[in-house]
Enzyme design. Structure first.
Site, PDB file in Angstrom:
ATOM      1  N   SER B 136       0.792  -1.234   0.000  1.00 38.39           N
ATOM      2  CA  SER B 136       0.000   0.000   0.000  1.00 38.39           C
ATOM      3  C   SER B 136       0.822   1.281   0.000  1.00 38.39           C
ATOM      4  O   SER B 136       0.253   2.373  -0.064  1.00 38.39           O
ATOM      5  CB  SER B 136      -0.951   0.006   1.189  1.00 38.39           C
ATOM      6  OG  SER B 136      -1.904  -1.009   1.020  1.00 38.39           O
ATOM      7  N   VAL B 137       2.141   1.167   0.046  1.00 41.31           N
ATOM      8  CA  VAL B 137       2.975   2.352  -0.212  1.00 41.31           C
ATOM      9  C   VAL B 137       2.658   2.859  -1.628  1.00 41.31           C
ATOM     10  O   VAL B 137       2.776   4.050  -1.910  1.00 41.31           O
ATOM     11  CB  VAL B 137       4.470   2.008  -0.038  1.00 41.31           C
ATOM     12  CG1 VAL B 137       5.369   3.132  -0.526  1.00 41.31           C
ATOM     13  CG2 VAL B 137       4.762   1.682   1.421  1.00 41.31           C
TER      14      VAL B 137
END
Lengths: 419, 419
Positions: B136-137
């Protein structure tokens, strides 16, 4: 399937099937009738493959061939518009080099003369920085890597294959020798008829990840399993028969002899020292095995760099990448008598040596060749290298050769005459 | 599944699960009990994921984020062994920076102080030139790209989402505004519970290509179809709720507003001007759509470059990559009151703004965060950027935060004290 495909029986022209113009895979999402997927097999249809061969990575899992941390090697450029170079096709039609490209659905062409990039064109979905699938040109990389390992004493061409890969004992390769896989003179039941969905090559494609696996499929789902299941037919060493499984066996031998994956081996031995401009990649099967018979994708310029490395007896970017003896052995060619019965009418007098096609023509030209028109053409006398990616509707190169090969020879003669 | 996993209930340590030591995916072929495939789902198990997160490309189709033709930007190096930097975990245990990395299954860490790379370590299957999945970066890249397009006037945060994506009209997003997707304040039925295979996030993974699709599966098999099927629950704009579909909607808006794929947009706006060292890639669904919520893989150094770009108010490699206002808006943070009810005990007083997590702590630190321990930590006061890839057995960052966050703050204080 596209409306365009369904509407006509005659393959449409390159201009009519330009993926950009047709709008394939454009939009978010692309319209349903312009969508190409792996799962529905549309990526293998024409004209869909005109997009797919430049976008393999988006369709299937791949493994990277790293170009290393250094700068790209310089490809000196000296523009020379050879588009008007004239030739006569094997069936007697006059044609120009530029028209030849169009007629044979070229996606890109890079011509090197004496190491200078004199002509570079892109068509269809290809761009200078994008990798295109090399299809069976991949084999010539495998053969060259094998040749390097032979020169290092890590592979003995006379040794039984099972010395490197005991798993093949019960297969057709159980009593074959390494050089028979190199030169494709093994005797195998395996058939390679691209137009016949029942031909064994389709089983290989399912196993290597380049064709969807139908529900309930009982065949091999990895390359190694597929190779172990091959059955013998006839004798080894008697005749050339073009069968991709030989290349995959050779790739397996290379891995065992080097202790490296094919992708790391190509990166370390060729891609990095050659100063490739971009990473290349192989498509892989379900357990990460690279397709050494047809799975490599590279940029066109990097394909040209490799061709020039070979033409230069293995020397490029200021270093000796492959020993000269490895290249000279390839250029010298294989057994013309063993090649003849295979009946390649467009390649009279040719031979096959260590995964390369050798013409034995007046210029001593030799080639790497892949379905749908992929190729490297090396003409030592004319100091010429032609790297070419394409998306021809027909898989077999019999559809390309009558137009391309005379054009290459005519260009070679032009260049020699021009000095 | 590995013998190691079956044998114990307690997750094994990082040293015990080192993929190299365990021999995952080594050999030609790897032994059956050391083989990791996409099809059998083993790539998502622990410790298999310790190999898989560094080899996503080998498991699923991807699309390249080109780094452009130029040289990599220089990351000045000034080694400073911070391994002994001491902190106390949230549950009161003293720990060093080096031990923190081990305890949280770090695959790699790059620490920049005042733009200099002071500390860089690799573990497990990661290498400096290999991309690791950012999970999810990825969202923080999507948000930053959206911010750039807002600054260019191509996206209006106050506009209804359906102004850009009319296809979402009948979905939960039909009456939501762009900024509500940016800040994740939409009201959705969708659930994101990583440990519950019935949670909607698993449907998203099947749709985006990061989980196998079982035979007879009736759910969405593309990202766009999955988004269009989302149902509303509660009101938009009232509270923060971390739901990945918002990021995928935002990515869809970015594509429509720019006319570009997410991969080309990232290449053109960030990867090329930033002077990335290697190409990045997104995994894609069956029709080639990038996962804008979790599909990006990059090298660790390039992740650090991006972090430094943001810390520097959008400036890096001698150019302004993102407008300073875009970064300052993120650093300022979102609505703390809307964040509070979500109950993140390890992030008291924090907020979420345009796909970034903002701590509002004494140093004004903010973060990009991804499951299994991926992260960028930016401490403006200490002029510190920490880029980190990991393969923690637990997906949720609640497992990392009690150990990592105090270590980051302690390091920041050390650096400030050290001058």
């Amino acid at each position: 399937m596209s409306v365009a495909t369904a509407a006509s029986r005659q393959p449409q022209t390159a201009a009519e099937t330009d993926p950009q113009t047709l709008g394939w895979m454009q939009g978010f999402p692309p319209p349903q009738d312009k969508t190409i997927t792996f799962q529905d097999g549309s990526f293998r249809s024409f004209p869909e493959l005109r997009w797919a061969w430049s976008n393999v990575r988006q369709l299937v899992p791949t493994v990277n061939v790293w170009r290393g941390p250094g700068p790209a090697s310089v490809l000196p450029r000296e523009d020379h518009d050879i588009g008007a170079s004239a030739s006569v096709t094997m069936d007697g039609r006059p044609i120009t080099f530029a028209r030849m490209l169009e007629e044979t659905y070229a996606d890109g062409i890079a011509v090197l003369h004496r190491g200078r990039l004199i002509y570079e064109r892109y068509f269809g979905a290809l761009k200078p920085h994008k990798p295109h699938i090399a299809m069976s040109v991949t084999k010539s990389f495998t053969g060259t890597l094998a040749g390097i390992l032979v020169a290092e004493g890590k592979i003995d061409p006379q040794a039984p294959i099972i010395e490197y890969v005991p798993e093949l004992k019960a297969s057709a390769f159980g009593d074959a020798r390494v050089h028979e896989a190199m030169d494709m003179t093994t005797g195998l039941q395996y058939t390679e008829v691209y137009t016949d969905k029942n031909s064994d090559v389709w089983g290989l494609r399912r196993a290597n990840g380049m064709a969807p696996i139908p529900e309930g499929y009982q065949g091999a789902t990895t390359i190694f399993d597929f190779l172990c299941a091959q059955k013998k037919q006839g004798e080894h060493g008697k005749a050339f028969a073009y069968k991709t499984v030989n290349s995959d066996v050779l790739a397996w031998i290379c891995r065992r002899a080097s202790g490296m994956t094919l992708s790391d081996l190509l990166s370390e031995r060729i891609w990095t020292p050659m100063g490739a401009e971009e990473d290349a990649h192989y498509h892989v099967d379900r357990v990460g095995t690279e397709s050494g018979g047809g799975g490599l994708s590279t940029t066109l310029r990097d394909l040209a760099r490799f061709g020039e490395t070979i033409r230069n007896h293995g020397r490029f970017n200021g270093r000796q990448i492959a020993p000269a003896a490895v290249v000279e052995d390839i250029a010298r060619g294989g057994d013309v008598e063993k090649f003849k019965p295979a009946g390649y009418t467009t390649l009279p007098g040719a031979s096959y040596r260590n995964q390369w096609w050798v013409s034995h023509n007046a210029h001593g030209a030799y080639m790497a060749r892949g379905v749908h028109g992929q190729g490297i053409y090396i003409d030592p006398k004319a100091e010429l290298v032609i790297a070419r990616y394409a998306s021809h509707p027909m898989a077999g190169n019999a559809a390309n050769d009558p137009v391309t090969l005379p054009a290459y020879m005519a260009l070679a003669k032009d260049l020699i005459a021009g000095g």
